[in-house]
Design an enzyme around this catalytic site. Sequence first.
Site, PDB file in Angstrom:
ATOM      1  N   LYS A 184     -61.446  -0.243 -12.013  1.00  0.00           N
ATOM      2  CA  LYS A 184     -62.161   0.065 -13.263  1.00  0.00           C
ATOM      3  C   LYS A 184     -63.518   0.747 -13.068  1.00  0.00           C
ATOM      4  CE  LYS A 184     -61.599  -4.246 -14.326  1.00  0.00           C
ATOM      5  NZ  LYS A 184     -61.416  -5.600 -14.875  1.00  0.00           N
ATOM      6  N   ASP A 219     -59.858 -12.754 -15.579  1.00  0.00           N
ATOM      7  CA  ASP A 219     -59.886 -12.786 -17.059  1.00  0.00           C
ATOM      8  C   ASP A 219     -58.518 -13.120 -17.664  1.00  0.00           C
ATOM      9  OD1 ASP A 219     -58.905 -10.323 -16.247  1.00  0.00           O
ATOM     10  OD2 ASP A 219     -60.216  -9.112 -17.523  1.00  0.00           O
TER      11      ASP A 219
HETATM   12  C1  BGC Z   1     -58.271  -5.961 -12.420  1.00  0.00           C
HETATM   13  C2  BGC Z   1     -57.733  -7.292 -12.881  1.00  0.00           C
HETATM   14  C3  BGC Z   1     -58.156  -7.571 -14.316  1.00  0.00           C
HETATM   15  C4  BGC Z   1     -57.806  -6.398 -15.211  1.00  0.00           C
HETATM   16  C5  BGC Z   1     -58.259  -6.597 -16.649  1.00  0.00           C
HETATM   17  C6  BGC Z   1     -57.922  -4.873 -13.414  1.00  0.00           C
HETATM   18  O1  BGC Z   1     -58.528  -3.674 -13.041  1.00  0.00           O
HETATM   19  O2  BGC Z   1     -57.753  -5.634 -11.151  1.00  0.00           O
HETATM   20  O3  BGC Z   1     -58.200  -8.336 -12.039  1.00  0.00           O
HETATM   21  O4  BGC Z   1     -57.532  -8.730 -14.761  1.00  0.00           O
HETATM   22  O5  BGC Z   1     -58.385  -5.219 -14.718  1.00  0.00           O
HETATM   23  O6  BGC Z   1     -59.628  -6.756 -16.741  1.00  0.00           O
END
Ligand code: BGC
Length: 481
Positions: A184, A219
Amino acid sequence: MSSTPIASKIIPKASRVKIDPAQIEYTSDKQKNAVQALIDEFTISPELLKDIKNNFMEGMQKGLKKDGETLAMITSYVMGRLDGSEVGSYLALDVGGTNLRVVSVHLTGGGEISTRQTKYRIDEKLKVGDAKALFDFMAVCVDNFLDEHQIVVRGDTQIELGFTFSFPVLQTSINRGTLISWTKGFNAAGMVGKDPVAYLQDAFNRRHIPVRVAALVNDTVGTLLAHAYHHPDTVMGVILGTGCNGAYIEQISNIEKWKGDAAAKEMVINMEFGAFDKERAILPLTMFDNKMDRKSVNPNKQILEKMIAGMYLGEITRNVLLNLIDRRLLFEGHISPDLNQMWTFETAYMSTIEADASPTLHATRKILESTLSFPATSLNDRQIVKLVVELVGKRAARLSAAAVAGILEHTGAWKQKSAIGIDGSLFEYYPSFDTDIMDGLEEVFGAAVRKNISIGLAQDGSGVGAALCALLAAKHSNGVV
Ligand code: BGC
């Protein structure tokens, strides 16, 4: 102070008028053919949806056998379920989306929860800078929150904190783990392979902030727990926001790689399903996806996430629009300097455009002309933009449906009354994401699934869920909850 933060509700449908491609007055056959080609490329047929679901289930099996598989299937150390009777006051720190949030959560039993929260914007430079600076910033935010809300700690006591750190972390106990990779848009140096709890606790200790990190929570796991607090039949927590992922309750006997306590029967698994199809074996990636992936901070990673999540949908749409412009099939071949910049077409614009039911596509015009500085647009331009948005949005919802269907089939949960808690801006604000998911589930399981499966918005799942996890961790100090 909010007192009903995670009540499950069926999301009200935005009034929604889809563009009918047959009704568009095309400027040329070339334009018409280009639009048809996009429809073909972005449409997930019911057959493909089922194939993806099957492939996804194979990935789940592999990940339950051993570490290092594409679907990481991480054991969360959260065992057992909640029944809503839990009481206590906890802090939660939620990191992993656009904002960082500090939440104080008060559980009064009987499913009652009250929360207070403050959001802090994480500077883009911090996300990709020095890891210590990022964790110091988190500690400072918690400190400010304690001051702002006059939360006073007496004597030597410490406040227990649930740390929602929403990245792939291989957990080794309820409050220990190592970061597998950043996602992200985060890429702080030197963190991969390190324990985020150790970094955060160190930042608290250096500042003499009386807070103990009691639980490390994804989360999705938090969302599952928070939804279960109100709906004991919850089987799954899903995030459809900046990123995407899911967690579900698995039988310990099915987790071949689990070497820990075998006494408990169930374990919440953080699937890290955004990483699905790293092999590019099944997902129908287009050149527009590939271009976005190449230019992201983590190329070749999180392939499914990049086709579903809010961080990426706008950029995929922008790539499609640029291609049409370059072929002089949109805006008479003119580009606006704004749209020419990467990441400028926000997924939030897509929600507005999807919901635009006016005959002249007024809201779409406003985004194109006022926000993105295009000179006067034609109705034909706006209809094509809306159609592209619809294609990218619907594909995302149908891919989410394939993943959810895979979990429901793997667990057999679709056969009985089961609740799914979903949190995240995409699910909350994108028109009819929920209906598109449900339609996809119906294609897989038949109409009866609508009676068994309820999909609810689990607002603030990560904050409340982290507090619930901290509570459970405090109850069971053996590291397994
Ligand atoms: C992460 C996860 C997370 C998801 C939603 C992903 O990029 O790897 O750990 O649950 O985003 O936030």
